[in-house]
Design a protein around this motif. Sequence first.
Motif, short mmCIF file in Angstrom:
data_model
loop_
_atom_site.label_atom_id
_atom_site.label_comp_id
_atom_site.label_asym_id
_atom_site.label_seq_id
_atom_site.Cartn_x
_atom_site.Cartn_y
_atom_site.Cartn_z
N GLY A 187 -86.74 -41.25 33.07
CA GLY A 187 -87.55 -41.84 34.13
C GLY A 187 -87.24 -41.28 35.50
O GLY A 187 -87.44 -41.94 36.52
N GLY A 188 -86.82 -40.04 35.53
CA GLY A 188 -86.37 -39.43 36.77
C GLY A 188 -87.48 -39.01 37.72
O GLY A 188 -87.19 -38.51 38.82
N ALA A 189 -88.74 -39.20 37.34
CA ALA A 189 -89.85 -38.93 38.25
C ALA A 189 -90.42 -40.22 38.83
O ALA A 189 -91.40 -40.19 39.57
N GLY A 190 -89.81 -41.34 38.49
CA GLY A 190 -90.24 -42.62 39.04
C GLY A 190 -89.58 -42.90 40.38
O GLY A 190 -88.87 -42.06 40.94
N PHE A 191 -89.80 -44.09 40.89
CA PHE A 191 -89.33 -44.46 42.22
C PHE A 191 -87.80 -44.39 42.35
O PHE A 191 -87.25 -43.57 43.11
N ILE A 192 -87.08 -45.19 41.57
CA ILE A 192 -85.62 -45.22 41.71
C ILE A 192 -85.01 -43.99 41.05
O ILE A 192 -84.08 -43.39 41.58
N GLY A 193 -85.54 -43.60 39.89
CA GLY A 193 -84.99 -42.43 39.20
C GLY A 193 -85.06 -41.17 40.03
O GLY A 193 -84.10 -40.39 40.07
N THR A 237 -81.06 -32.91 34.08
CA THR A 237 -82.31 -32.82 33.35
C THR A 237 -83.07 -34.13 33.48
O THR A 237 -82.51 -35.20 33.20
N VAL A 238 -84.29 -34.06 33.93
CA VAL A 238 -85.15 -35.24 34.03
C VAL A 238 -86.04 -35.29 32.80
O VAL A 238 -86.73 -34.31 32.48
N LEU A 239 -86.04 -36.42 32.12
CA LEU A 239 -86.96 -36.69 31.02
C LEU A 239 -87.90 -37.80 31.47
O LEU A 239 -87.46 -38.91 31.76
N ASP A 240 -89.19 -37.50 31.55
CA ASP A 240 -90.15 -38.48 32.04
C ASP A 240 -91.48 -38.32 31.32
O ASP A 240 -91.95 -37.18 31.14
N ALA A 241 -92.08 -39.44 30.93
CA ALA A 241 -93.37 -39.41 30.24
C ALA A 241 -94.53 -39.27 31.21
O ALA A 241 -95.67 -39.08 30.78
N ALA A 296 -85.87 -45.09 32.68
CA ALA A 296 -87.21 -45.16 32.12
C ALA A 296 -87.53 -46.55 31.61
O ALA A 296 -86.85 -47.08 30.73
N ALA A 297 -88.57 -47.16 32.17
CA ALA A 297 -88.95 -48.52 31.79
C ALA A 297 -90.30 -48.87 32.36
O ALA A 297 -90.71 -48.36 33.40
#
Length: 330
Positions: A7-13, A36-40, A86-87
């Motif tokens: 979830g590294g492309a989200g707000f807190i991540g 490494t960022v894993l984001d859906a 990620a959530a």
Amino acid sequence: MRILVTGGAGFIGSCFVRSVLGPQARECAVVPEAVTVLDALTYAGDRRNLAPVAADRRLAFVHGDIRDGELVRRLVDGHDAVVHFAAESHVDRSIVSGADFVSTNVLGTQTLLEAVRSRPSTTFLHVSTDEVYGSVAHGSWSEAEPLRPNSPYAASKASSDLLALAYHRTHGMDVRITRCSNNYGPYQFPEKVVPLFTTRLLEGGPVPLYGDGENVRDWLHVEDHCRALMLVLAGGRAGRVYNVGGGTELTNRQLTERILAACGAGWDRVEHVADRAGHDLRYSVDSGRIRSELGWAPRHGFDAGLARTVAWYRENRSWWQPHLVGGTRT
């Protein structure tokens, strides 16, 4: 240290990724060799949130889902720590439909834990929320309090917390959990209250205030939160839960007044709307453990932090306006 951030492309991540690749990471004794960022990239994920560090050669991005067991196992094998953001996180959406919350927040977390289980030296930092404790009328919850979640969102996060702790106790995994209060700051998707109210006011529109506005939340600047996470990653204890609170408790009415003032708007822009179903009256966590064990304390005063946040939204309309469709938010 090689860090996998879900979830590294989200707000807190994304704030964590920008922080851990910045100079403040050394202050917290975190020196990443690779991130490494894993984001859906669901509706609230945005690669533009990583633009300030996109040129850093230590950063890699993988578009994928935490429920994809094969992908997750492959990624975990190359990392020393997993920081799990990620959530699905918006309470209102969970009230309308809780299925995605259970699938992502519970099954996704279990998929990650299973992958980490095969690597006993890997640290799993699980980022959770104060909402798992439920409402508290007086005082503040410590980490020893039982979990009493009241919304489908909070219940899904409490479930993932319990799974993470169970993997620690059953398999001896290095699992650490943080539970934070309400975050605010730049790059927050405009469905949460601070960016929702700010962007609507900047557009000249009204803002919706639930019920009588007396529900109380504690406010934490996202950069203070991410500094806490780096400290827990560097010096936290396995099996330990750390509350992270900002120390600024405001009723929703008081918060609304401050956002109105920061945007130069009056109370005539407020529309009172029916209260949210099952709306918890007050959240409050005791952050004494992280303060005493790891020396953390918030550095952003709320009024100054809010002013900078409003200024960011005013100066970055190109970031948030694509999220508006026909005057409403996706």
